[in-house]
Design an enzyme around this catalytic site. Structure first.
Site, PDB file in Angstrom:
ATOM      1  N   TYR A 126      -2.793  -1.527  11.480  1.00 24.58           N
ATOM      2  CA  TYR A 126      -2.469  -0.055  11.849  1.00 24.58           C
ATOM      3  C   TYR A 126      -2.878   0.112  13.134  1.00 24.58           C
ATOM      4  O   TYR A 126      -2.223   1.064  13.825  1.00 24.58           O
ATOM      5  CB  TYR A 126      -2.888   0.697  10.784  1.00 24.58           C
ATOM      6  N   LYS A 160      -6.755 -12.004   2.409  1.00 21.13           N
ATOM      7  CA  LYS A 160      -6.136 -12.933   2.438  1.00 21.13           C
ATOM      8  C   LYS A 160      -6.798 -14.141   3.101  1.00 21.13           C
ATOM      9  O   LYS A 160      -6.545 -14.455   4.325  1.00 21.13           O
ATOM     10  CB  LYS A 160      -4.687 -12.808   3.038  1.00 21.13           C
ATOM     11  N   ASP A 198      -1.604 -11.942  -2.587  1.00 25.21           N
ATOM     12  CA  ASP A 198      -0.438 -12.276  -3.026  1.00 25.21           C
ATOM     13  C   ASP A 198      -0.813 -12.237  -4.902  1.00 25.21           C
ATOM     14  O   ASP A 198       0.186 -12.029  -5.384  1.00 25.21           O
ATOM     15  CB  ASP A 198       0.278 -13.556  -2.476  1.00 25.21           C
ATOM     16  N   ASP A 241      -1.997  -0.255   1.336  1.00 25.87           N
ATOM     17  CA  ASP A 241      -0.635   0.477   1.373  1.00 25.87           C
ATOM     18  C   ASP A 241       0.274  -0.126   0.605  1.00 25.87           C
ATOM     19  O   ASP A 241       0.933   0.609  -0.007  1.00 25.87           O
ATOM     20  CB  ASP A 241      -0.332   0.640   2.910  1.00 25.87           C
ATOM     21  N   ASP A 252       1.639   1.344  -3.540  1.00 20.97           N
ATOM     22  CA  ASP A 252       3.057   1.759  -3.974  1.00 20.97           C
ATOM     23  C   ASP A 252       3.277   1.182  -5.361  1.00 20.97           C
ATOM     24  O   ASP A 252       3.886   1.428  -6.074  1.00 20.97           O
ATOM     25  CB  ASP A 252       3.980   1.336  -2.810  1.00 20.97           C
TER      26      ASP A 252
HETATM   27  C1  IPM Z   1       0.869   6.136   2.999  1.00 24.03           C
HETATM   28  C2  IPM Z   1       1.938   6.035   4.074  1.00 24.03           C
HETATM   29  C3  IPM Z   1       1.545   5.923   5.333  1.00 24.03           C
HETATM   30  C4  IPM Z   1       0.938   4.735   5.722  1.00 24.03           C
HETATM   31  C5  IPM Z   1       2.778   6.130   6.486  1.00 24.03           C
HETATM   32  C6  IPM Z   1       3.498   7.464   6.168  1.00 24.03           C
HETATM   33  C7  IPM Z   1       2.129   5.936   7.882  1.00 24.03           C
HETATM   34  O1  IPM Z   1       2.879   5.051   3.500  1.00 24.03           O
HETATM   35  O2  IPM Z   1       0.068   6.982   3.171  1.00 24.03           O
HETATM   36  O3  IPM Z   1       0.771   5.149   2.146  1.00 24.03           O
HETATM   37  O4  IPM Z   1       1.099   3.747   5.772  1.00 24.03           O
HETATM   38  O5  IPM Z   1      -0.615   4.815   5.440  1.00 24.03           O
HETATM   39 MG    MG Z   2       2.176   4.028   1.846  1.00 22.61          MG
END
Ligand code: IPM
Ligand code: MG
Length: 353
Positions: A141, A186, A219, A243, A247
């Site tokens: 990032y 990884k 993975d 990240d 999710d």
């Molecule tokens: C998160 C989001 C952010 C990230 C984006 C909006 C930059 O996806 O907080 O998980 O990738 O960190």
């Molecule tokens: Mg995110």
């Protein structure tokens, strides 16, 4: 107690969920005799529109002068063309970096009434209670980036210091739980991951001999996370893997809209945000799930203000609201009418009593 809190609602559904979070924060302030001074500041797309900068200096200043920052969500199609010169996300990333909040805690648990809201089988997710510790201010990032007509690059960089400090945070959390720490990397492909693994081994063995450390490739972790999520307890990983995996993990709970997060550095100042995005497709409709934002207030009270009892009462109130069937569209069941964002906030307030 007196505290200064910066409120950065952001874009899309950000302002809607933050409005409910603030109502809950104010209710706690009044019921427990605290004195919270709130300052609103623009970040992301709205800040680009107002000031041409996704993190205007005044916003950064407000955040730096606060004890905690409560954030909604940022971004949207309006600012996302591939050629865009400034992007909302850049504001959030810089804010995380400037605040020095390198440790992003993302707890995931499953409400028994929401088994049906998950795409996974109830017997797989029943009893899931895990926490991801995502490194937040390093890695790909933040490494150097280039783009020209022929190619584009993003470089993943991790210093030993960055790895040491995040591993310490995660091992400390593991110590307060089942004394098991899973590090996800990884290492079969990436140099940064091989270094990550080495540092992880060294720090845990030297400083946390009571914590049992295991490693898993990312993975494989993505697969195990939905195969046997109950085996996960505390998982530490680098920025981008964290990240993606969080999710995925949110689907165990039933919805991305349910999950809060706390980003911490040295000291007690922290940044608190639901992990969901700005959801431009439903923005302005009053149907977004505010529970992740409200639970972020609980984390703010716990970690930055050390108000454990107040934090707990918010978590219980959200638990009760969901138990009473107050569910927004993302977690609604066939036997319930879906609640609006505000009705969900009302339900938490009345559960707080
Ligand atoms: C998160 C989001 C952010 C990230 C984006 C909006 C930059 O996806 O907080 O998980 O990738 O960190
Ligand atoms: Mg995110």
């Amino acid at each position: 107690m007196k505290a200064r809190i910066a409120v950065v609602a952001g874009d899309g559904i950000g302002p809607e969920v933050i409005a409910e979070a603030i109502r809950v924060l104010r209710a706690i302030e009044h019921s427990h005799g605290h004195d919270f001074s709130l300052s609103e500041a623009p970040l992301g797309g709205i800040a680009i529109d107002l000031h041409g900068d996704p993190l205007p200096p005044a916003t950064l200043d407000t955040c730096l002068r606060s004890d905690a920052v409560l954030l909604g969500a940022i971004g949207g199609p309006k600012w996302s063309a591939p050629q865009a010169k400034v992007r909302p996300e850049a504001g959030l990333l810089r804010l995380r970096k400037e605040l020095g909040v390198y440790a992003n805690l993302r707890p995931v648990s499953v409400h028994p009434d929401l088994h049906g809201a998950s795409s996974l089988k109830p017997e797989v997710i029943d009893g899931v209670d895990l926490i991801f510790v995502r490194e937040l201010t390093g890695g790909i990032y933040f490494g150097p980036k280039t783009r020209n007509a022929e190619q584009a690059t993003d470089l993943c960089v991790y210093t030993v210091k960055e790895i040491e400090r995040i591993v310490r945070v995660a091992a400390q959390i593991a110590r307060g739980r089942r004394r098991r720490l899973l590090s996800i990397d990884k290492a079969n492909v990436l140099e940064t991951s091989r270094r990550w693994r080495e540092v992880c081994e060294r720090v845990v063995h030297a400083e946390f001999p009571d914590v049992h450390l295991e490693h898993m490739l990312v993975d494989s972790a993505a697969m195990h996370l939905i195969r046997r999520p109950r085996d996960f307890d505390v998982a530490v990983t680098e920025n981008m893997f964290g990240d993606i995996l969080t999710d995925e993990a949110s689907m165990l709970s039933g919805s991305l809209g349910l999950l809060p997060s706390a980003s911490l550095g040295e000291g007690t100042r922290g940044l608190y945000e639901p992990i969901h995005g700005s959801a431009p497709d439903i923005a302005g409709e009053g149907i977004a799930n505010p529970y992740g934002a409200i639970l972020s207030v609980a984390l703010l009270l716990r970690h930055s203000l050390k108000l454990e009892e107040e934090a707990r009462s918010i978590e219980l109130a959200v638990h009760r609201a969901i138990g009473d069937g107050v569910r927004t569209l993302d977690i609604v069941s066939p036997t319930h009418r879906s609640a609006s964002t505000q009705e969900a906030g009302d339900a938490v307030l009345s559960a707080l009593g």
